[in-house]
Design an enzyme around this catalytic site. Structure first.
Site, PDB file in Angstrom:
ATOM      1  N   ASN A 137      46.882   2.485  22.700  1.00 24.62           N
ATOM      2  CA  ASN A 137      45.802   1.516  22.892  1.00 24.62           C
ATOM      3  C   ASN A 137      44.570   2.134  23.554  1.00 24.62           C
ATOM      4  OD1 ASN A 137      46.313   1.713  25.673  1.00 24.62           O
ATOM      5  ND2 ASN A 137      47.514  -0.168  25.764  1.00 24.62           N
ATOM      6  N   GLY A 157      42.101   6.165  29.659  1.00 23.61           N
ATOM      7  CA  GLY A 157      43.297   5.710  28.959  1.00 23.61           C
ATOM      8  C   GLY A 157      44.360   5.042  29.805  1.00 23.61           C
ATOM      9  N   ASP A 159      46.422   2.162  31.676  1.00 18.43           N
ATOM     10  CA  ASP A 159      46.627   0.818  31.141  1.00 18.43           C
ATOM     11  C   ASP A 159      47.695   0.063  31.908  1.00 18.43           C
ATOM     12  OD1 ASP A 159      48.994   2.041  30.210  1.00 18.43           O
ATOM     13  OD2 ASP A 159      48.141   2.410  28.222  1.00 18.43           O
ATOM     14  N   ASP A 324      34.754 -10.065  43.685  1.00 21.82           N
ATOM     15  CA  ASP A 324      33.711  -9.044  43.743  1.00 21.82           C
ATOM     16  C   ASP A 324      32.373  -9.660  44.171  1.00 21.82           C
ATOM     17  OD1 ASP A 324      32.782  -6.282  42.948  1.00 21.82           O
ATOM     18  OD2 ASP A 324      31.559  -7.471  41.580  1.00 21.82           O
ATOM     19  N   GLU A 353      34.709  -9.853  48.775  1.00 25.76           N
ATOM     20  CA  GLU A 353      33.978  -8.645  49.155  1.00 25.76           C
ATOM     21  C   GLU A 353      32.669  -9.074  49.820  1.00 25.76           C
ATOM     22  OE1 GLU A 353      32.212  -4.539  47.187  1.00 25.76           O
ATOM     23  OE2 GLU A 353      32.068  -6.428  46.064  1.00 25.76           O
TER      24      GLU A 353
END
Length: 612
Positions: A137, A157, A159, A324, A353
């Site tokens: 994926n 990459g 995941d 966030d 945050e």
């Protein structure tokens, strides 16, 4: 004739399917505490249709905006059983097409789920940089950026499968909760690996896996008594978000018109003397040009964000949110968002945050804050992040010659201001995260300084948070860019020569870091006194900081010697903390300590003593 009829039916079927391109939320649950549900339907000119809902459902409103491609349907779900409910889209009194909307069963006691708290240790993971469990994926036709491990700012990459594959490593380390930076789709053509510029908030980025994979991650964690914390973004989306490309309304995002950058001055949110222009540029300005700023003053936007957050809690069985850029949001809007979630899940937890450098300013954003009360403001946010302690941790262990304001006094003074917080146990404490310099870079892989810093983080009040790889000495220089502080965890990719996920694969330095961290984490895991015990601290002397965590059953003495020379402490000074105890077990060295008169501690070293 049959052929013509067949072609007509095929064409009609495709037109019907095309009418609804998006339904959000895609489904909901019966038995929710809030009986109101707002379904957004998106499709070409969909607002031209009359909407008729199953007669068993009470429709409280149908809202259309200036964009004819959207319609919002308000329903009451109270008392409705699970099942499909038919929604007809009519034109000229005739059904043009229909949609079956599903209400599902909730998990048992879903509303009473318990969020993370000070009994947990939270481990922060950048999913793209942790482990690649499914190389298949790494790229996906529906999203633009392809993997390039050689590029620090690109996709590498990592995941969801990579995290699942290494849950036993984290469980063995002593971690009880995982905060992953966002995993929802981010189709920014570059720098999409951090996933803060989201392009679809109902879809896990396919380069991480699927929605089902994310739900499976939560299930696998719960089998190990671990908690999953989602990084949620209320302030902005990415410029590639499908709704940004076809705005439901002009004021769905904050416009000036168009783009203006935030001034980042969060203090304007409560400055009694603020110029309104400055406040506007903080709250309405965009975080960066590629992240359009959402307008929570628009009730459709606020409701969309609220339902989306609740949908993920319910769907994936989440245990918490980290939000966030919390203090960049419109403060009244974000307070309503937070309260709605906490009303639905009263034992849940959300940490915001609030990256500020003053305890009063951070405290303002915590629920029931005495500082916020001055302006009659309540954020309803249970937890905030202790950035002032982080600031101290980044410098104090290089300050070996203590002065009036340098060295361990900075830690002491941080906790002096605990009276400003409404709930001091619900503060997130950390040495570093994905936006800061790595602690092992700052201290040049000095194991002694790491041990001092992490001992403080893991034994003081609040909820400790570690950044992935700190436990093996991972480095990264902030001045080289964010990609350098977000390096790949060694061993997470096939072909890595160094596999730090296993003791056999760790080099000597990595093992030294790991062994120390594991010892302290696993000790903390079952020590209620370190979770919720009171804090008693002593003014540092000769750069030695001593404090106690205590409750009615247990008492732990922590000694941090930031002096490069060994020190001998006269224990008469610490009689209040020792409370009559004459000895204890030092956890890090696993030896008994005599506490009758003096205590010797080596230079640049910590001690954690369980009194007995």
């Amino acid at each position: 004739m049959k052929l013509k009829l067949f072609l007509f039916l095929m064409l009609w079927g495709s037109l019907v399917q095309a009418q609804i391109q998006k339904t959000e939320p895609p489904f909901w649950w019966s038995g929710m505490n809030n009986p109101e549900l707002q379904i957004m339907f998106y499709g070409k000119n969909i607002a031209q249709y009359d909407i008729v809902v199953d007669k068993s459902v009470t429709v409280t409103g149908i809202i259309k905006t200036e964009n004819p491609n959207y319609v919002f349907v308000n329903l009451k779900t109270e008392g409705l059983p699970t099942g499909d409910y038919k929604i007809d889209f009519k034109r000229n009194g005739k059904i043009a097409f229909s949609h079956n909307y599903e209400l599902k069963d909730r998990r048992e006691n879903s509303a009473l789920r318990k969020g993370f708290d000070a009994s947990d240790v939270m481990y922060l993971i950048m999913p793209d940089r942790f482990a690649n469990g499914d190389p298949g994926n790494d790229a996906h036709p529906s999203v633009t950026e392809k993997p390039n491990r050689e590029y620090p700012g690109g996709r590498h990459g990592g995941d969801i499968q990579g995290i699942i594959d290494n849950l036993d490593y984290l469980n063995d380390l002593g971690v009880t909760a995982i905060w992953n930076t966002p995993m929802l789709e981010d189709n920014d053509p570059r720098y999409s690996y951090h996933t803060y510029a989201q392009s679809d908030v109902y879809r896990i980025d396919p380069r991480y896996g699927t929605n089902e994979d994310y739900k499976r991650l939560a299930a696998e964690m719960h089998k190990r008594d671990m908690k999953l914390v989602m990084d949620y973004v209320t302030n902005h989306w990415g410029a590639e978000h499908w709704m940004i490309k076809d705005l439901p309304a002009y004021d769905w995002i904050n416009q000036f018109p168009g783009y203006e950058n935030s001034n980042y001055r969060m203090t304007t949110q409560y400055d009694p003397n603020v110029a309104q222009r400055d406040l506007m540029y903080c709250v309405d300005g965009w975080f960066v040009k590629s992240m359009p700023d959402l307008n929570q003053r628009n009730p459709l936007v606020l409701n969309y964000l609220t339902q989306n957050a609740i949908w993920w809690i319910e769907y994936a069985d989440l245990d918490g949110f980290r939000v966030d850029t919390y203090s960049y949001n419109d403060k009244e809007g974000i307070a309503k968002w937070t309260k709605s979630i906490m009303d639905e899940y009263p034992n849940f937890n959300i940490v915001g945050e609030v990256w500020m450098h003053d305890q009063a300013q951070i405290s303002y954003w915590q629920k029931d804050s005495p500082i916020g009360a001055i302006q009659s403001f309540n954020s309803y946010l249970p937890s905030v992040m202790d950035f002032t302690l982080h600031n101290a941790l980044m410098v104090i262990f290089d300050e070996e010659l203590a002065t009036w304001d340098k060295g361990m006094i900075k830690a002491y003074e941080n906790f002096v201001n605990d009276f400003l917080y409404a709930d001091i146990d619900n503060i997130l404490v950390f040495a570093g995260n994905h936006d800061t310099g790595r602690i092992n870079e700052i201290y040049d892989n000095d194991l002694n300084k790491y041990q001092l810093a992490i001992t403080l983080v893991l034994t003081t009040r609040g909820i400790p948070q570690l950044y992935y790889g700190d436990e093996i000495g991972m480095r990264g220089e902030k001045d080289k860019g964010d990609g350098d502080i977000r390096r790949d965890f060694p061993g997470g990719w096939e072909g890595d020569t160094n596999n730090a996920f296993s003791s056999a694969g760790r080099d000597e330095l990595q093992e030294s870091y790991h062994s120390f961290t594991k010892t302290l984490l696993n000790y903390r895991k079952n020590k209620e006194v370190l979770h919720f015990g009171k804090l008693l601290q002593y003014l540092p002397e000769d750069n030695v900081y001593v404090y106690f965590r205590y409750n009615d059953k247990d008492r732990v003495m922590v000694v941090l010697n930031n002096n490069p020379e060994a020190q001998e402490l006269d224990l008469r000074r610490y009689a209040e903390g020792l409370n009559g105890f004459k000895g204890g077990k030092e956890i890090l060295s696993n030896r008994q300590i005599d506490l009758k008169s003096t205590l010797k501690i080596e230079g640049k070293s910590p001690m954690v003593i369980e009194l007995n």
